[in-house]
Structure formats: structure tokens, C-alpha cells
Scaffold this active site. Structure first.
Site, PDB file in Angstrom:
ATOM      1  N   ARG A 149       6.094   6.738   2.560  1.00 24.12           N
ATOM      2  CA  ARG A 149       5.208   6.324   1.277  1.00 24.12           C
ATOM      3  C   ARG A 149       5.056   6.819   0.125  1.00 24.12           C
ATOM      4  NH1 ARG A 149       3.252   2.696   5.430  1.00 24.12           N
ATOM      5  NH2 ARG A 149       2.338   3.952   6.977  1.00 24.12           N
ATOM      6  N   GLU A 170       1.665   4.854  13.810  1.00 20.71           N
ATOM      7  CA  GLU A 170       1.589   3.724  13.387  1.00 20.71           C
ATOM      8  C   GLU A 170       0.451   3.247  12.520  1.00 20.71           C
ATOM      9  OE1 GLU A 170       4.355   1.631  12.960  1.00 20.71           O
ATOM     10  OE2 GLU A 170       5.697   2.924  14.386  1.00 20.71           O
ATOM     11  N   ASP A 171       0.166   4.261  11.593  1.00 24.17           N
ATOM     12  CA  ASP A 171      -1.110   4.138  10.510  1.00 24.17           C
ATOM     13  C   ASP A 171      -2.688   4.001  11.409  1.00 24.17           C
ATOM     14  OD1 ASP A 171       0.502   4.274   8.606  1.00 24.17           O
ATOM     15  OD2 ASP A 171       0.526   1.847   8.300  1.00 24.17           O
ATOM     16  N   ALA A 172      -2.701   4.236  12.374  1.00 23.62           N
ATOM     17  CA  ALA A 172      -4.090   4.181  12.710  1.00 23.62           C
ATOM     18  C   ALA A 172      -4.745   5.494  12.623  1.00 23.62           C
ATOM     19  CB  ALA A 172      -3.939   4.186  14.589  1.00 23.62           C
ATOM     20  N   GLY A 195      -5.354   1.816   7.587  1.00 17.39           N
ATOM     21  CA  GLY A 195      -5.391   2.084   8.866  1.00 17.39           C
ATOM     22  C   GLY A 195      -6.309   1.560   9.586  1.00 17.39           C
TER      23      GLY A 195
END
Lengths: 600, 383
Positions: A401, A217-219, A369
Site C-alpha cells: 500500500r 489480512e488487515d486485522a 482493519g
């Protein structure tokens, strides 16, 4: 016969509009009339609009005549030698500025090779369609437009060197990045804007792989070794301000170490950093609650005469302290006067911010992130040549994306770092990917940028080849240290007795209407009551008239303001907010009678 | 039979009926039947909502949560060309608010046997559609000298609709008093002459505008018709709704024909039908959006809307105004209005619902807050 308007005002008529407009344009290019003028021939209405008003947006274009750009090789050579300047090109009729209206009469070619007989102008560069921030994104023509927007937005929030005289400035809430670097992959805008003098990021080795789910999740996952070497380190500055205000009656605030008999005196320990002038000394390490500037104010309300005499003794403590949740080192102190001539003291506190979980980082492609994990360097995957990534980015951020430029920058950065040069990634005019791949191959790497990595913990070879390279990463100003907040007990509001709101006031975290509904849905009635009793109060109620009674704690007696003393008064527990609404009803001449009943 | 009667108080008639149906041609002795019924009772008790379960809040959350996703989908209209149907969130709001005038009234007309297979469907559809004089004429002209109006008719359209000139003349003359209506000699137009000679131009002009709206044939209010084949059967979908008149047509299957106008259903078929219509309409929209909400939540909402015998919207004028508690009503829109009107009549709030008790910080009478302790407090005996 066409009408002519100057700045939307009717001027007169001309026989042949087209001839008229082209004559004006010729004269403007020759310089016989001002270049600040635009003319637009509106064919459908057969009108000519001449504009010279202020506030129009205009942009420069190269003039084209009979398929030939007026900007020649000779001009370019002269420009390189600094023999001519921009204004010379304007005067020579090579370049002219068009406004929105005149653009309607023009046909502009993007590239010189596209020129046809119909074209009237040539774009100086296709990059001119982008603004400053957007043109700082390398390879952005490979992106979805929304990602370009996000990418340029993020760059505005990056930490860097916001002003070279920051050391003597008193800006509120600013950050300085410790070792900013020039990006390896640049655009022409980096040169134009002199980006190398105020860079806002660092070149990091980025591996695109997942790491135990800590970058989902974008971390992102950071390498602790890189952080210890100074990567992403920044300093946060925030000044505290105190003024010696003047009040009516000749009373003034006083900056000094407060006397012990001052109202609201803190503990001696809190004032320990203050020097005789009541101001903290530089380089003092302060934490939450420490006094930075000692100050006393005159009493708030002076009603009776006696209090005037005692005024000196009952001064109020109004020192400036380190805010809740903050810490740091006193950096710089400024003593001056404000506009009204009052003494003004500012003490700037600095705090070193080492990247921690929750800090926000981004590449230049809208791929922001949050740090999900910081891994000891020994556990980080490594390549055959011993390269360890500074940052691990999750591959799941790519497909949906479609930020192709993110991938190309990684590859270009790798080539740049290995060959020791800067890569041109200007939009529409970048070094082609094909060339980069070939160069990477000649440098002894796989042409697609992937490498074999080894598990940092076990040393096992990873089955998949990992895409690894160099990228320019930015640390954004949203640092957790400025946002983290929690509370158990704490301050309450004066009126409602409910907890205050917001981090600055050490407020509570609201259990809102919809959250309440979930408690009700679960039937957790008693838990709900407990969550909402932050403002519970015990209120005496007169059983006779049902109005809130009075409890005299001294006499240990309760009585009703309406019915007097010979009446039963019972204590009930309600929320203070409800007591308030009862009072409000009374003010509306509504009699809210409470009929009490035994609960059991 | 007698065994079933024993269970009448424990099970619903529908369940007993189902069991009877199922066991009709199976040999079950009394002991076995008793065992079966006991098991059913057990299952039935298990399936029932427990006392103190907050069904209302759960229904609200269950409908509200998918509703938030619906707002994001701007997919609100669907249909062929000019047949627009309100869908999505606007439609749900429309139903639950209990709006009397809905945005896009619509009917689904099912047909009786020979017609449902496709016989004369097009003709039936066309005969239902409301036709106005304007639609079957090509020109309206005014003769100033004679203060007469000449309406040139579109012969092809008239033929399609199977109406005669005489029919038009009678309909128009009924509509318009003070004018004599005649068909022209060649039959291509009708002429309206003012009876009083001194009619002003203004009056004639007004009359001209008025007759444009004259209803010629079809059912009033049905502005468009669209015959559709739906699983081996022809159905007529209409824009505009008029249940009363449609149900009286001989070709129409009046068991299945519906409208999306809930108030029309309530008026003609009664409150139970209206309740079912609310459930069906809301469920249709939610299903349409690809969301999944249990019908029972919607049924609960429809029940509360219809308990009073009239359809009431979930607004401060409808369902909320029925709430017993002043504080509960005040906590939902226009608090001052509710409190003042309560104060005028000296209303008493029993505090026996949820919101009031949250306001007072008392346990809400739901779930764990519902049971009370019943015990007799023994008085100390005087010795």
C-alpha cells in the site's frame, strides 16, 4: 478586433482584447467594478468572455505583480494583530477570486521562491488543493493518492462527537465516542476546523509487528487492558418511534398497556416495563422482544356491521418492541405531536459498545482493519520502559500500500507524546522527518523509532526490534453488534413460504444459484434437496386430471375440484414455489398436468 | 494380433495402437502381453469419469471461474499496429455464442517447403492481399463535358504488385457496364467513357464511387498481410479470412493453414474440424491470459456445441433450445416464450435432468441422486 461576450451573450467588439481584459482586471482590483466578475481572454479565437453568472466555482489567490507577491510582511503582521480581515485583503487588491475560465489566463506559483516574471498569482497555500477531510491526514504528501482518498473516506465514518447537543436529539443510528482525544500529530486543518472541540479518535500506542497470526489480512490486535481503561468505548443510540394514527371511521391508535383480550397479546412479562401511560420508564434495561411503547390499533378490515359493534373488543396489538438482536437501556423519552397533530412518542435506547472482535478501526492513512483478537494485558509484548502497545498492526499492510505517512505519523506521534507537544503534520508544510528523528534520539530513544520488545507471555526478548509509537486511531461506525446475524428456524414470507431476507427480518442466509452449482458439481444430490426444502409442502394431486386436489381435513377426505370424489388422490412433496408456478400457469390458461409415477 | 482383438471392446483403438507401437520391437510373450493389457484396462477404467459425475457443471465452473479474472484484465487487444486481434473474454464469448460474423477474422497461412524457408515470402504475401482500385490510384476525376472518369494510377504501387495496365483495364471493364475503358496514351491513367452520351452527372458520380471498390488482385477478404518468422519457418498472418481461396494456392501448405473463423472451417473442412477449432481457439485465449484450464473441459463444451452436426452457440437459440425439458429451457432466459410454445404443443417434461428437479425440490439425478433401487415387491400370497 475581438468579440466580447457577457455571460455567453454577444455584447460587442473591442479594438484590443488584451488591453481590454487587463483594464477590467485593474478596475476589479481597485474596486471600481464588482469583485464577483471574472474575465477570460481566449487567445485562439480572439474573444473576451466576461462571467458574472451564479454557480461558478471560484477560488482565492494572491495577486502577483512583477515578481512580487502583493501579500507583504506588513499584511501578515496586521492580520496577526487582527487589525485587518480577509475582506480587507480583497478590497486592497491583495487577493482575488478566479473562476475556471480566468484560471486559463493565469500562471500560479506554488511557493513565493518560485515566482518569475510570468507569474500572475501565488497560491495561498499548496494545501488548498485538498478538501477538508483530505487535509486532515497528516504527512499525506508522502502517500499514494489512492490511500489519501481511502484515508479521508474513512474519517467520515469515524465515531466522535457528531453534535454537542446529542443528548436531546433523536437521531437514528448514531454513536458517540466516550473519551475522544485531540490527535498528537495535527495539520493546520485541525485548527481551522476547530477539530479539538469535536475530535473523532484516540491516540493509541501502536506496535508494528505480527501477533500469532491474529492480525493477518488487515486485522488488528487490541490490548484488553486498554479497552478496560475505556479505549474505543462508544455508545450507540437508536430511537423507537410510535404514532397514534387516525383511521377512517373515527378510529385511532391508542398508546396504553394493551388489555389481555387484545388480538396478538404478548405475554405479561413483555409489558413489564410499561408505566400507566403505556410508555417505558427511563433507565430500564431492555432486551430483544421487550415492549417499549404499548400500543393497540383498531381491527384491520371492517366489512360487516356486526364487526363495528365488536370493534372495541377486537383491537390489534401493535406495540413497538426492541428489535431482533438488540438490547440496551432506555435513555430518553420524548412525547410530542407530529405534523398532522397525532400523538408522537419516541423512546431512545442507548447501548454501550465496548470494542470486540469484528469492530472496525482505522488510522488516518487508509489503513483500516478489523479487530482479530483481544489479548489480556499480561500477555501483550512490552518494552524496556514498560510500555505496552494498545494496538498491534501487521507489517504486511505496509509494502503493497506504500502508506509512508502511516509510518511517519507513528514516529511523529512518539516524539509528540514523549516531548509533550503537538506535532505539525500539515501536507507540504510538516515538521521534517529528519528533525523528528533527531529529537527522538535526544529523548533517549533510537532515532528510527524501533525498540526492543519482550514477549508478554514468556518474558523472552524478541529478536527483532519493533517499530512502536503513538498514532491517532479512529473507531469506525461499522460495529459487529449491528451486523452479526444467524438463523436456524424463523419467519417465512407469506406468498412463497420461503425464509425472509435480511437481518432486520431475522432472515435466512440464501444458498444461491452458484452455491447450488457447487452441490451439483459434488454430486451431493440429497444434501442439495435438504438445503432447498425450506418451502416444501405436501400437496394432494388428482391422478386422473393431474391437477392439485383438495384435502378436507375435517371429513378426512380428498377430492378433485374437476373430477369429483370418485378419483384417486395422492399426496406428493414439492416445493411451495413450484405449486405457485403451477397456479401461475393456470392463470395463463396453460394446463399443467402432473403425471404421477411411483418412485420405487 | 488375436490377443489385441480380445481387448477391442475394453480399450479404445487409439490406446491399442499406442501399445502396439510401443511393443513393436520388444519381445513379449502372450502371457506377459495379456498381463500388460489387463493392467492397462484397469488403469483405463480408473481414469474414466464415474457414472453420475456432473461433468457439465464442473466444466462450466472450471471455465467460468478463471473467466471472472479475465474481465478484470482490460487486456483485450494485441497485435502490431493495425493488426488487431480480439482476445480475452470478448473472444471467448464470441466463440461460445457461435457468432457467424466474428469481430476480427484472421488467418495463419503456412507455406510449402521452398517458400516456408523464406523464398519469395514477401511476394506471396503481397499477392494474397486484396488490392482495390482505390489503393493503386492517386486521383479520380470526372470530365463533365464528356461524362468520363479519369483514374490516375500510382505507378510505383503497380510495379510492386506486378500487374500490367491491360490487366487493370480488363478487370475494371468487367466490373462496370455501360462504360468503355481505355488506358491513356502515356499509360499513367485509365479513362472511362460513358457509352450513352446522355449520362447524368449523378450516374457518373455513382460509377466513380463504385469503381473505387473494384477488386484488382489478391484474395478477396484479405485486407492485411504480415509475414512472420516462427521457429525457423515463415508464416503469413492475415487480417480477414478466406479459407476457400487460400487453400487453392499452390504455395500454401493446406494441412496446417488455419483461420479463426469457426463457421468457415465448418463449411470447408467439416464439423469435426470445427469442433477442434473451437477447442484450439478457446484454449489459446485462456492460455494467453496466463490461466490454466484443463482442455477436457473445453472439449466437452465444444462437443455439446457440435453434436448436432452444426456449430451451435451456447445461447437460447443454440444449445439451450435443444434441451429436452421445458422447465430447464424456461429457467434460462425468456421463460414465457418457452412455456407458451410448450403449452401449444402439449409438451411433456420427463423431469430427468438437474434444473427441473431443483425446481420441484426432488433429488437431482446426479451423484448420490442417480442410483435407484431395483427390487421386485413380492405380493402377499393369498392363503
Amino acid at each position: 478586433m475581438g468579440e466580447v461576450y457577457l455571460n455567453s451573450k454577444f455584447l460587442g467588439t473591442v479594438e484590443n482584447c488584451e488591453e481590454f481584459t487587463s483594464r477590467i482586471r485593474e478596475d476589479r482590483r481597485k474596486g471600481s467594478i464588482t469583485s464577483n466578475l471574472n474575465v477570460f481572454y481566449y487567445e485562439k479565437a480572439d474573444e473576451v468572455h466576461i462571467e458574472s453568472s451564479k454557480g461558478r466555482a471560484r477560488r482565492p489567490l494572491i495577486i502577483v505583480r512583477e515578481c512580487r507577491s502583493m501579500l507583504t510582511e506588513r499584511h501578515l503582521k496586521q492580520l496577526e494583530k487582527n487589525e485587518i480581515s480577509w475582506s480587507d485583503l480583497l478590497n486592497q487588491g491583495v487577493i482575488e477570486y478566479l473562476d475556471a475560465a480566468e484560471e486559463e489566463n493565469a500562471l500560479v506559483a506554488f511557493f513565493e521562491k518560485d515566482l518569475t516574471i510570468e507569474h500572475t498569482h501565488l497560491e495561498i497555500t499548496p494545501l488548498s488543493m485538498l478538501g477538508l477531510c483530505s487535509s486532515l491526514v497528516p504527512y499525506s504528501n508522502f502517500n499514494q493518492s489512492t490511500r489519501l482518498n481511502a484515508g479521508s473516506k474513512n474519517q467520515k465514518q469515524a465515531l466522535g462527537l457528531y453534535a454537542s447537543n446529542f443528548a436531546v436529539r433523536m437521531d437514528m443510528d448514531v454513536n458517540i465516542l466516550h473519551t475522544p482525544q485531540k490527535p498528537i500529530v495535527q495539520t493546520i486543518m485541525h485548527d481551522i476546523s476547530n477539530y479539538k472541540m469535536h475530535p473523532a479518535g484516540q491516540n493509541m500506542v501502536v506496535a508494528i509487528m505480527s501477533y500469532k497470526g491474529y492480525n493477518m489480512e488487515d486485522a488488528i490486535v487490541l490490548n484488553q487492558g486498554s479497552i478496560e481503561r475505556g479505549m474505543g468505548r462508544s455508545t450507540y443510540y437508536r430511537p423507537s418511534i410510535a404514532e397514534e394514527l387516525r383511521y377512517s371511521g373515527g378510529l385511532v391508535d391508542e398508546v396504553s398497556i394493551p388489555d389481555k383480550d387484545v388480538k396478538g397479546y404478548k405475554t405479561e412479562k413483555d409489558y413489564r416495563f410499561l408505566e400507566e401511560d403505556g410508555i417505558i420508564y427511563p433507565e430500564a434495561t431492555v432486551k430483544e422482544g421487550d415492549v417499549i411503547i404499548g400500543k393497540t390499533s383498531p381491527p384491520r378490515f371492517l366489512s360487516s356491521l356486526e364487526e363495528y359493534d365488536l370493534a372495541a373488543g377486537t383491537r390489534r396489538e401493535s406495540s413497538v418492541t426492541v428489535k431482533h438482536g438488540e438490547k440496551g437501556v432506555v435513555d430518553f423519552i420524548l412525547i410530542t405531536e407530529n405534523e398532522e397533530g397525532n400523538k408522537l412518542i419516541q423512546a431512545r435506547i442507548r447501548d454501550e459498545r465496548i470494542p470486540e472482535t469484528g469492530d472496525k478501526f482505522t488510522s488516518r492513512h487508509g489503513q483500516k482493519g478489523i479487530v482479530g483478537l483481544i489479548v489480556p494485558e499480561s500477555d501483550i509484548p512490552f518494552s524496556a520502559s514498560g510500555i505496552k502497545p494498545d494496538l498491534i498492526f501487521s507489517p504486511h499492510g505496509i509494502p503493497s500500500r506504500m502508506t509512508i505517512s502511516h509510518l511517519i505519523e507513528l514516529l511523529a506521534g512518539k516524539v509528540g507524546a514523549l516531548s509533550g507537544r503537538y506535532i505539525n503534520g500539515t501536507t507540504f508544510d510538516a515538521e521534517p522527518e529528519e528533525k523528528l528523528r533527531k529529537e527522538l534520539l535526544s529523548l533517549g530513544f533510537r532515532e528510527n523509532g524501533v525498540e526492543t520488545l519482550y514477549n508478554g507471555e514468556t518474558g523472552e526478548q524478541m529478536q527483532a526490534k519493533i517499530f512502536i509509537g503513538n498514532m491517532y486511531y479512529l473507531k469506525l461506525k461499522h460495529l459487529v453488534a449491528n451486523k452479526l446475524h444467524s438463523r436456524a428456524r424463523g419467519p417465512i414470507q407469506l406468498l412463497t413460504r420461503q425464509p425472509t431476507e435480511g437481518r432486520a427480518k431475522e432472515g435466512g442466509l440464501r444458498l444461491g444459484e452458484m452455491e447450488k452449482d457447487t452441490f451439483v458439481a459434488h454430486g451431493a444430490s440429497l444434501l442439495l434437496k435438504e438445503r432447498f426444502d425450506s418451502d416444501k409442502t405436501i400437496v394432494p394431486v388428482c391422478e386422473n386430471c393431474g391437477i392439485i386436489a383438495i384435502k378436507d381435513e375435517f371429513k378426512n377426505k380428498s377430492y378433485c375440484p374437476v373430477c369429483g370424489e370418485n378419483v384417486e388422490v395422492t399426496d406428493i412433496e414439492i416445493s411451495y414455489a413450484f405449486k405457485l408456478i403451477l397456479d401461475e400457469f393456470k392463470s395463463l390458461c396453460i394446463y399443467p398436468k402432473l403425471q404421477l409415477e411411483s418412485k420405487y | 494380433m488375436s490377443i489385441y482383438n480380445e481387448y477391442k471392446t475394453k480399450l479404445t483403438p487409439k490406446i491399442i495402437e499406442d501399445i502396439q507401437d510401443y511393443l513393436k520391437d520388444k519381445k513379449v510373450n502372450d502371457a506377459k502381453l495379456r498381463k500388460i493389457l489387463d493392467k492397462v484396462v484397469e488403469e483405463y477404467e480408473q481414469a474414466r469419469v464415474h457414472a453420475g459425475e456432473s461433468v457439465g457443471v464442473i466444466a462450466a465452473e472450471s471455465i467460468g471461474e478463471p473467466g471472472t479474472q479475465m474481465t478484470l484484465n482490460t487486456f483485450h487487444f494485441a497485435g502490431v499496429a493495425e493488426m488487431n486481434v480480439t482476445l480475452g473474454l470478448p473472444r471467448i464469448i464470441e466463440i461460445l455464442d457461435g457468432r457467424k460474423k466474428i469481430k476480427t477474422p484472421m488467418m495463419e497461412i503456412y507455406l510449402k517447403k521452398p517458400y516456408s524457408a523464406g523464398k519469395n515470402v514477401k511476394e506471396i504475401a503481397l499477392s494474397i492481399k486484396e488490392t482495390k482500385l482505390e489503393e493503386i490510384s492517386t486521383e479520380f476525376s470526372i470530365n463533365l463535358v464528356e461524362s468520363a472518369i479519369t483514374v490516375a494510377l500510382d505507378k510505383i504501387k503497380i510495379k510492386e504488385l506486378r500487374i500490367t495496365l491491360a490487366q487493370i483495364v480488363t478487370v475494371v471493364s468487367k466490373q462496370l457496364k455501360g462504360f468503355s475503358v481505355k488506358a491513356s496514351k502515356d499509360g499513367s491513367s485509365i479513362i472511362l467513357k460513358s457509352r450513352s452520351q446522355e449520362e447524368s452527372l449523378n450516374e457518373v458520380y455513382k460509377a466513380k464511387e463504385k469503381i473505387k471498390d473494384t477488386h484488382i488482385t489478391g484474395v478477396k477478404g484479405i485486407s492485411q498481410v504480415l509475414p512472420v518468422k516462427r521457429e525457423e519457418e515463415f508464416v503469413i498472418i492475415t487480417a480477414g479470412s478466406n479459407l476457400t481461396d487460400i487453400l487453392q494456392l499452390a504455395e500454401v501448405d493446406n494441412f496446417r493453414t488455419t483461420t479463426n473463423d469457426i463457421f468457415e472451417i465448418q463449411e470447408i473442412l467439416g464439423i469435426e474440424a470445427a469442433r477442434q477449432a473451437i477447442v484450439d481457439e478457446v484454449f489459446k485465449v485462456i492460455e494467453n491470459q496466463g490461466l490454466n484450464v484443463d482442455v477436457r473441459h473445453i472439449m466437452l463444451v465444444a462437443d455439446t456445441m457440435c453434436v448436432s452436426g452444426f456449430t451451435k452457440g451456447i445461447t437460447r437459440f443454440g444449445v439451450v433450445s435443444e434441451k429436452a425439458s421445458v422447465l430447464a429451457r424456461a429457467s434460462f432466459e425468456t421463460p414465457i416464450k418457452h412455456i407458451i410454445s410448450a403449452a401449444l404443443i402439449g409438451e411433456v417434461d420427463k423431469l430427468d435432468s438437474v434444473v427441473e428437479n431443483v425446481m420441484l425440490n426432488q433429488p437431482v439425478p446426479i451423484g448420490t441422486g442417480l442410483p435407484g433401487l431395483v427390487t421386485k415387491i413380492k405380493k402377499k400370497e393369498e392363503k
